[in-house]
Motif scaffolding. Sequence first.
Motif, PDB file in Angstrom:
ATOM      1  N   MET A  24     118.986   8.557 -19.231  1.00  0.00           N
ATOM      2  CA  MET A  24     119.381   7.529 -18.272  1.00  0.00           C
ATOM      3  C   MET A  24     120.506   6.658 -18.831  1.00  0.00           C
ATOM      4  SD  MET A  24     117.135   4.540 -16.438  1.00  0.00           S
ATOM      5  CE  MET A  24     116.743   3.671 -17.941  1.00  0.00           C
ATOM      6  N   TYR A  25     120.382   6.242 -20.072  1.00  0.00           N
ATOM      7  CA  TYR A  25     121.393   5.386 -20.675  1.00  0.00           C
ATOM      8  C   TYR A  25     122.644   6.175 -21.073  1.00  0.00           C
ATOM      9  CZ  TYR A  25     118.040   1.668 -20.489  1.00  0.00           C
ATOM     10  OH  TYR A  25     117.147   0.731 -20.041  1.00  0.00           O
ATOM     11  N   PHE A  26     122.485   7.461 -21.354  1.00  0.00           N
ATOM     12  CA  PHE A  26     123.648   8.316 -21.595  1.00  0.00           C
ATOM     13  C   PHE A  26     124.507   8.382 -20.334  1.00  0.00           C
ATOM     14  CE2 PHE A  26     125.475  12.624 -21.252  1.00  0.00           C
ATOM     15  CZ  PHE A  26     126.354  12.572 -22.320  1.00  0.00           C
ATOM     16  N   PHE A  27     123.863   8.594 -19.185  1.00  0.00           N
ATOM     17  CA  PHE A  27     124.604   8.623 -17.919  1.00  0.00           C
ATOM     18  C   PHE A  27     125.185   7.243 -17.599  1.00  0.00           C
ATOM     19  CE2 PHE A  27     121.615  12.244 -16.739  1.00  0.00           C
ATOM     20  CZ  PHE A  27     122.573  13.212 -16.957  1.00  0.00           C
ATOM     21  N   ALA A  46     123.964  12.740 -10.899  1.00  0.00           N
ATOM     22  CA  ALA A  46     123.252  13.162 -12.110  1.00  0.00           C
ATOM     23  C   ALA A  46     122.171  12.153 -12.476  1.00  0.00           C
ATOM     24  CB  ALA A  46     124.238  13.334 -13.264  1.00  0.00           C
ATOM     25  N   MET A  47     122.458  10.864 -12.306  1.00  0.00           N
ATOM     26  CA  MET A  47     121.450   9.832 -12.566  1.00  0.00           C
ATOM     27  C   MET A  47     120.292   9.940 -11.572  1.00  0.00           C
ATOM     28  SD  MET A  47     123.903   6.599 -13.427  1.00  0.00           S
ATOM     29  CE  MET A  47     122.645   5.457 -13.986  1.00  0.00           C
ATOM     30  N   ALA A  48     120.608  10.269 -10.326  1.00  0.00           N
ATOM     31  CA  ALA A  48     119.555  10.452  -9.323  1.00  0.00           C
ATOM     32  C   ALA A  48     118.671  11.642  -9.690  1.00  0.00           C
ATOM     33  CB  ALA A  48     120.168  10.645  -7.945  1.00  0.00           C
ATOM     34  N   TYR A  49     119.289  12.720 -10.187  1.00  0.00           N
ATOM     35  CA  TYR A  49     118.507  13.878 -10.624  1.00  0.00           C
ATOM     36  C   TYR A  49     117.609  13.500 -11.803  1.00  0.00           C
ATOM     37  CZ  TYR A  49     117.249  18.413 -12.492  1.00  0.00           C
ATOM     38  OH  TYR A  49     116.537  19.488 -12.964  1.00  0.00           O
ATOM     39  N   TYR A  80     114.745  11.634 -10.447  1.00  0.00           N
ATOM     40  CA  TYR A  80     113.856  12.561  -9.737  1.00  0.00           C
ATOM     41  C   TYR A  80     112.933  13.280 -10.724  1.00  0.00           C
ATOM     42  CZ  TYR A  80     112.445  17.005  -7.697  1.00  0.00           C
ATOM     43  OH  TYR A  80     111.717  18.099  -7.318  1.00  0.00           O
ATOM     44  N   VAL A  81     113.522  13.789 -11.809  1.00  0.00           N
ATOM     45  CA  VAL A  81     112.718  14.502 -12.814  1.00  0.00           C
ATOM     46  C   VAL A  81     111.721  13.548 -13.462  1.00  0.00           C
ATOM     47  CG1 VAL A  81     112.813  15.743 -15.013  1.00  0.00           C
ATOM     48  CG2 VAL A  81     114.483  16.251 -13.239  1.00  0.00           C
ATOM     49  N   ALA A  82     112.133  12.315 -13.751  1.00  0.00           N
ATOM     50  CA  ALA A  82     111.240  11.342 -14.393  1.00  0.00           C
ATOM     51  C   ALA A  82     110.068  10.990 -13.494  1.00  0.00           C
ATOM     52  CB  ALA A  82     112.020  10.084 -14.754  1.00  0.00           C
ATOM     53  N   ILE A  83     110.285  10.936 -12.173  1.00  0.00           N
ATOM     54  CA  ILE A  83     109.219  10.544 -11.244  1.00  0.00           C
ATOM     55  C   ILE A  83     108.349  11.740 -10.851  1.00  0.00           C
ATOM     56  CG2 ILE A  83     108.765   9.696  -8.905  1.00  0.00           C
ATOM     57  CD1 ILE A  83     111.289   7.930  -9.280  1.00  0.00           C
ATOM     58  N   CYS A  84     108.972  12.856 -10.533  1.00  0.00           N
ATOM     59  CA  CYS A  84     108.217  14.006 -10.011  1.00  0.00           C
ATOM     60  C   CYS A  84     107.650  14.912 -11.101  1.00  0.00           C
ATOM     61  CB  CYS A  84     109.110  14.818  -9.078  1.00  0.00           C
ATOM     62  SG  CYS A  84     109.567  13.903  -7.599  1.00  0.00           S
ATOM     63  N   HIS A  85     108.246  14.922 -12.283  1.00  0.00           N
ATOM     64  CA  HIS A  85     107.771  15.771 -13.378  1.00  0.00           C
ATOM     65  C   HIS A  85     107.709  14.966 -14.678  1.00  0.00           C
ATOM     66  CE1 HIS A  85     108.385  19.181 -10.698  1.00  0.00           C
ATOM     67  NE2 HIS A  85     109.622  18.758 -10.487  1.00  0.00           N
ATOM     68  N   ILE A 101     112.773  19.191 -19.596  1.00  0.00           N
ATOM     69  CA  ILE A 101     113.831  19.457 -18.607  1.00  0.00           C
ATOM     70  C   ILE A 101     115.124  18.726 -18.966  1.00  0.00           C
ATOM     71  CG2 ILE A 101     114.499  19.180 -16.186  1.00  0.00           C
ATOM     72  CD1 ILE A 101     111.504  19.456 -15.479  1.00  0.00           C
ATOM     73  N   MET A 102     115.041  17.434 -19.251  1.00  0.00           N
ATOM     74  CA  MET A 102     116.240  16.617 -19.472  1.00  0.00           C
ATOM     75  C   MET A 102     116.609  16.575 -20.955  1.00  0.00           C
ATOM     76  SD  MET A 102     117.269  15.825 -16.509  1.00  0.00           S
ATOM     77  CE  MET A 102     118.595  14.734 -16.935  1.00  0.00           C
ATOM     78  N   LYS A 103     116.994  17.710 -21.476  1.00  0.00           N
ATOM     79  CA  LYS A 103     117.448  17.769 -22.861  1.00  0.00           C
ATOM     80  C   LYS A 103     118.876  17.250 -22.931  1.00  0.00           C
ATOM     81  CE  LYS A 103     114.559  21.620 -24.218  1.00  0.00           C
ATOM     82  NZ  LYS A 103     114.491  22.964 -24.732  1.00  0.00           N
ATOM     83  N   SER A 104     119.303  16.883 -24.110  1.00  0.00           N
ATOM     84  CA  SER A 104     120.659  16.348 -24.281  1.00  0.00           C
ATOM     85  C   SER A 104     121.713  17.376 -23.883  1.00  0.00           C
ATOM     86  CB  SER A 104     120.866  15.892 -25.724  1.00  0.00           C
ATOM     87  OG  SER A 104     120.698  16.970 -26.616  1.00  0.00           O
ATOM     88  N   ARG A 105     121.411  18.633 -24.072  1.00  0.00           N
ATOM     89  CA  ARG A 105     122.350  19.701 -23.687  1.00  0.00           C
ATOM     90  C   ARG A 105     122.601  19.693 -22.179  1.00  0.00           C
ATOM     91  NH1 ARG A 105     121.341  25.922 -25.497  1.00  0.00           N
ATOM     92  NH2 ARG A 105     123.445  26.673 -25.091  1.00  0.00           N
ATOM     93  N   LEU A 106     121.539  19.529 -21.395  1.00  0.00           N
ATOM     94  CA  LEU A 106     121.682  19.476 -19.937  1.00  0.00           C
ATOM     95  C   LEU A 106     122.450  18.227 -19.518  1.00  0.00           C
ATOM     96  CD1 LEU A 106     121.020  20.565 -17.091  1.00  0.00           C
ATOM     97  CD2 LEU A 106     118.926  19.211 -17.193  1.00  0.00           C
ATOM     98  N   CYS A 107     122.197  17.106 -20.186  1.00  0.00           N
ATOM     99  CA  CYS A 107     122.899  15.860 -19.842  1.00  0.00           C
ATOM    100  C   CYS A 107     124.400  15.999 -20.084  1.00  0.00           C
ATOM    101  CB  CYS A 107     122.337  14.696 -20.651  1.00  0.00           C
ATOM    102  SG  CYS A 107     120.617  14.333 -20.277  1.00  0.00           S
ATOM    103  N   VAL A 108     124.764  16.545 -21.215  1.00  0.00           N
ATOM    104  CA  VAL A 108     126.194  16.757 -21.518  1.00  0.00           C
ATOM    105  C   VAL A 108     126.791  17.732 -20.521  1.00  0.00           C
ATOM    106  CG1 VAL A 108     127.797  17.685 -23.238  1.00  0.00           C
ATOM    107  CG2 VAL A 108     125.949  16.162 -23.952  1.00  0.00           C
ATOM    108  N   LEU A 109     126.043  18.769 -20.178  1.00  0.00           N
ATOM    109  CA  LEU A 109     126.531  19.751 -19.209  1.00  0.00           C
ATOM    110  C   LEU A 109     126.755  19.112 -17.837  1.00  0.00           C
ATOM    111  CD1 LEU A 109     127.175  22.761 -18.695  1.00  0.00           C
ATOM    112  CD2 LEU A 109     124.808  23.031 -17.991  1.00  0.00           C
ATOM    113  N   LEU A 110     125.850  18.246 -17.407  1.00  0.00           N
ATOM    114  CA  LEU A 110     126.013  17.562 -16.121  1.00  0.00           C
ATOM    115  C   LEU A 110     127.253  16.665 -16.111  1.00  0.00           C
ATOM    116  CD1 LEU A 110     122.321  16.614 -15.248  1.00  0.00           C
ATOM    117  CD2 LEU A 110     123.781  18.234 -14.036  1.00  0.00           C
ATOM    118  N   VAL A 111     127.501  15.979 -17.224  1.00  0.00           N
ATOM    119  CA  VAL A 111     128.694  15.125 -17.316  1.00  0.00           C
ATOM    120  C   VAL A 111     129.958  15.973 -17.304  1.00  0.00           C
ATOM    121  CG1 VAL A 111     129.958  13.533 -18.817  1.00  0.00           C
ATOM    122  CG2 VAL A 111     127.518  13.209 -18.423  1.00  0.00           C
ATOM    123  N   LEU A 112     129.957  17.075 -18.049  1.00  0.00           N
ATOM    124  CA  LEU A 112     131.135  17.945 -18.089  1.00  0.00           C
ATOM    125  C   LEU A 112     131.400  18.613 -16.746  1.00  0.00           C
ATOM    126  CD1 LEU A 112     130.781  19.607 -21.609  1.00  0.00           C
ATOM    127  CD2 LEU A 112     132.383  17.828 -20.891  1.00  0.00           C
TER     128      LEU A 112
END
Length: 197
Positions: A59-62, A117-120, A123-128, A135-146
Amino acid sequence: MELENQTAISKFLLLRLTDDPALQTLIFSLFLSMYMVIIMGNLLIILAVSIDSHLHTPMYFFLSNLSSTDICLSTCTVPKMLLNIQIQDQSISYLGCLTQVCFVIVFGFGENFLLAAMAYDHYVAICHPLRYTVIMKSRLCVLLVLVSLFISLWKALLHTLLLLRLSFCSALGIPQIFCELAQVLKLPVLTPSLTTS
């Protein structure tokens, strides 16, 4: 026959908010103070996220990426507007206007994709919640930003290259304080005459 840009003008005119010198001083002061608040606030967010190890979460990365995008978006429009008010010149060069359009699209759409990306992430934090860290690994976060940056760049280049194909008539006024795609597209253009040889 290949169509090409035949724009003879070298600059656009950014129409002022007002012609009253007293109000221009007030507007300059207001926009300068808002710009400084935007820059300082976003820099403080980025600094806090980078220093505090407890904030090294998706969340803070985004949020820090959103802050840097906000700084860039403000910086590509406000300084030119402040300069135009200060030196009493409303003009912006043709290439400067196209560059500003491109950067406004890049950072404007970049903010939208980062918010998605922040909404996703939410969503993951609330539903899963139990699988959140998986699910929300740093690799996925960087990929979403890129991916958001890539899509924004692609969209900006597409619009700017298509805008380059237009030929504008004469010295034109843009009813904005910065070059925006929608306003530039409303300007009168030369219609190419196609001749067959």
